[in-house]
Design an enzyme around this catalytic site. Structure first.
Site, PDB file in Angstrom:
ATOM      1  N   HIS A  20       6.616 -29.246  46.813  1.00 39.08           N
ATOM      2  CA  HIS A  20       5.357 -28.695  46.323  1.00 39.08           C
ATOM      3  C   HIS A  20       5.427 -27.170  46.247  1.00 39.08           C
ATOM      4  O   HIS A  20       5.831 -26.517  47.205  1.00 39.08           O
ATOM      5  CB  HIS A  20       4.228 -29.138  47.252  1.00 39.08           C
ATOM      6  N   ASP A  28      16.294 -20.770  27.519  1.00 38.36           N
ATOM      7  CA  ASP A  28      17.071 -20.864  26.290  1.00 38.36           C
ATOM      8  C   ASP A  28      18.495 -20.353  26.507  1.00 38.36           C
ATOM      9  O   ASP A  28      18.843 -19.859  27.586  1.00 38.36           O
ATOM     10  CB  ASP A  28      16.368 -20.135  25.144  1.00 38.36           C
ATOM     11  N   HIS A  98       6.863 -10.793  29.334  1.00 39.02           N
ATOM     12  CA  HIS A  98       8.227 -11.276  29.062  1.00 39.02           C
ATOM     13  C   HIS A  98       9.242 -10.694  30.052  1.00 39.02           C
ATOM     14  O   HIS A  98      10.104 -11.416  30.566  1.00 39.02           O
ATOM     15  CB  HIS A  98       8.614 -10.925  27.621  1.00 39.02           C
ATOM     16  N   TRP A 121      11.431 -17.093  22.863  1.00 38.64           N
ATOM     17  CA  TRP A 121      10.593 -17.188  24.050  1.00 38.64           C
ATOM     18  C   TRP A 121      10.634 -18.594  24.641  1.00 38.64           C
ATOM     19  O   TRP A 121       9.661 -19.081  25.206  1.00 38.64           O
ATOM     20  CB  TRP A 121       9.150 -16.728  23.771  1.00 38.64           C
ATOM     21  N   GLY A 122      11.777 -19.223  24.538  1.00 37.06           N
ATOM     22  CA  GLY A 122      11.948 -20.582  25.038  1.00 37.06           C
ATOM     23  C   GLY A 122      12.333 -20.617  26.496  1.00 37.06           C
ATOM     24  O   GLY A 122      13.355 -21.219  26.860  1.00 37.06           O
ATOM     25  N   ASN A 123      11.533 -19.994  27.334  1.00 39.35           N
ATOM     26  CA  ASN A 123      11.784 -19.931  28.769  1.00 39.35           C
ATOM     27  C   ASN A 123      10.513 -20.375  29.484  1.00 39.35           C
ATOM     28  O   ASN A 123       9.472 -19.734  29.352  1.00 39.35           O
ATOM     29  CB  ASN A 123      12.168 -18.508  29.179  1.00 39.35           C
TER      30      ASN A 123
END
EC number: 5.4.99.62
Length: 151
Positions: A20, A28, A98, A121-123
């Site tokens: 938890h 990316d 970012h 921005w594929g994070n």
């Protein structure tokens, strides 16, 4: 042999150790993974595997109560943001600058999973949760207010 789900031994092992509030970062192909991070590198070639496939497989095995992404996703990759809201319905969504995703968030993650994604921005950070109905469903258990709507 394992029948289904994630077959990558290292990723499967990390998922089994998450608790938890632990953070798992799925990134990316171009993400600057910190030198001292627990790095699980799945990237083979451009978009192999892609971000959404990896996130979807992880979502099938993990209780996710929070999703964090760069604030740029909202304006620069809204299709990804829409997909995340659909795939992680019920999770709390937050954004960070970012630079923070590339720095502090990456250092805070228990593991960083690098995909082959060529997606701007594929994070995406996934905060682990608990299966509230199973966790708090016992007779005589008082359900905390933040989980009452999930039980």
């Amino acid at each position: 042999m394992k029948r289904s789900g994630i077959l990558n031994a290292e990723l499967s092992e990390v998922l089994a150790t998450l608790g938890h509030t632990d953070l798992l970062l799925v990134v990316d192909a171009g993400f600057p993974v910190p030198r001292d991070a627990h790095r699980i590198d799945l990237a083979l070639a451009e978009n192999l595997p892609d971000l959404r496939t990896v996130l979807g497989l992880i979502a099938d095995e993990l209780v996710v109560e929070g999703v964090v992404r760069a604030d740029d996703v909202l304006s620069h990759n809204p299709r990804l943001d829409t997909w995340l809201h659909e795939r992680f319905a019920g999770a709390e969504f937050t954004t960070r600058p970012h630079a923070e995703v590339l720095g502090d968030l990456a250092r805070d993650a228990k593991a960083v999973v690098r995909t082959g994604a060529f997606e701007p921005w594929g994070n995406v950070g996934l905060y682990c949760g608990v299966d509230a109905p199973r966790w708090f469903g016992g007779e005589g258990v008082v359900v905390p207010e933040q989980y009452a709507s999930k039980v």
